[in-house]
Design a protein around this motif. Sequence first.
Motif, PDB file in Angstrom:
ATOM      1  N   TYR A  92       3.557   1.813  -1.682  1.00 11.89           N
ATOM      2  CA  TYR A  92       3.877   2.143  -3.072  1.00 11.89           C
ATOM      3  C   TYR A  92       2.639   2.662  -3.796  1.00 11.89           C
ATOM      4  O   TYR A  92       2.707   3.619  -4.557  1.00 11.89           O
ATOM      5  N   LEU A  93       1.489   2.015  -3.555  1.00  6.84           N
ATOM      6  CA  LEU A  93       0.277   2.385  -4.282  1.00  6.84           C
ATOM      7  C   LEU A  93      -0.183   3.792  -3.921  1.00  6.84           C
ATOM      8  O   LEU A  93      -0.682   4.532  -4.765  1.00  6.84           O
ATOM      9  N   THR A  94      -0.007   4.194  -2.634  1.00  2.00           N
ATOM     10  CA  THR A  94      -0.503   5.505  -2.232  1.00  2.00           C
ATOM     11  C   THR A  94       0.511   6.615  -2.519  1.00  2.00           C
ATOM     12  O   THR A  94       0.117   7.766  -2.676  1.00  2.00           O
ATOM     13  N   PRO A 138       0.814  -1.231   0.000  1.00  2.00           N
ATOM     14  CA  PRO A 138       0.000   0.000   0.000  1.00  2.00           C
ATOM     15  C   PRO A 138       0.841   1.271   0.000  1.00  2.00           C
ATOM     16  O   PRO A 138       0.444   2.282  -0.581  1.00  2.00           O
TER      17      PRO A 138
END
Lengths: 129, 175
Positions: free
Chosen positions: B126-128, B124
């Motif tokens: 990296y994704l955010t 998460p």
Amino acid sequence: MSGGGLGILPYWAAIALLMIGLYTTVAHRNLMKKLIGMTVFQTAIILFFLLLSVKRRATLPILAGPPDAAAYMNPLPHALMLTAIVVMVATTGVALAILVRVHARYDSIEEDVIAARVATEHPDGPAGP
Amino acid sequence: MSESLLAALLALLVVPALLAIHAGDLLLATLTLGGYGFAMALTWAALGAVDVAFTEAVVGAGATTVLMLAALLRTTRRRSPLPGRLRWAALLVVGTVGLALGAVTAALPPWGDPDTPAAVHVSPRYLTSAVAETATPNVVTAVLADYRSYDTLIETVVIVTAGLGCWLLLGPRSR
């Protein structure tokens, strides 16, 4: 992307392919067949890692909106497996080059034939050029 | 992408894999392996790993098949039959390892579970943060070329080393 209803069955598909590859590398004496088994084994490992990246109700890891982590699948296995594929091709290339050299030297790519020729050429053991 | 389609793709993958290892003619085995590679790329695209699927289709299925065909042209496409003794030993090894792996798989969370450690621990972050930190909407590209750029750089060293190895083995000075 949906997911979840299949339980652990997708992992068994990866294991089945792993075992097909392992069987080929162990059972076959032909070096090319061993390489084919190695390729099947490697792609099955990559399949296993990619199966782990899937999240229920999540889409491709290409952000198109607010960065909500639950809406996108795990990008890390994808990035790591890209590296694995390239390394896989590199190792296969070197292995094929060795295969060609072995065939040029012993006129065979069968393990037992090569071993017999090495034994007749070097009765004291396989050492030497 | 429906689950039944994915289950069918996963089950169908076994067919070209078995054909490739069973074929007596090595040329046929190599071409079937290429087909297996493309089927694998299709499955990965269905799983949502589009970057990996492209790479597999081009270098995994494509380049590997071409390299194997080139090697077959310089060696032989014939192979001797399989000795029975080895076959049973191999089946024993494969059965043991397969059963062990199957037993361990039972401890894995159900496939697609969004609350597994793999899905909630590091990824998460990296994704955010990817867009804010790297201005790249494709997070796979951001991880590959930005967060892990040294890894990708040194991967090219692997390629150069492999190319050098092939050149030393097959080049003009090898004989």
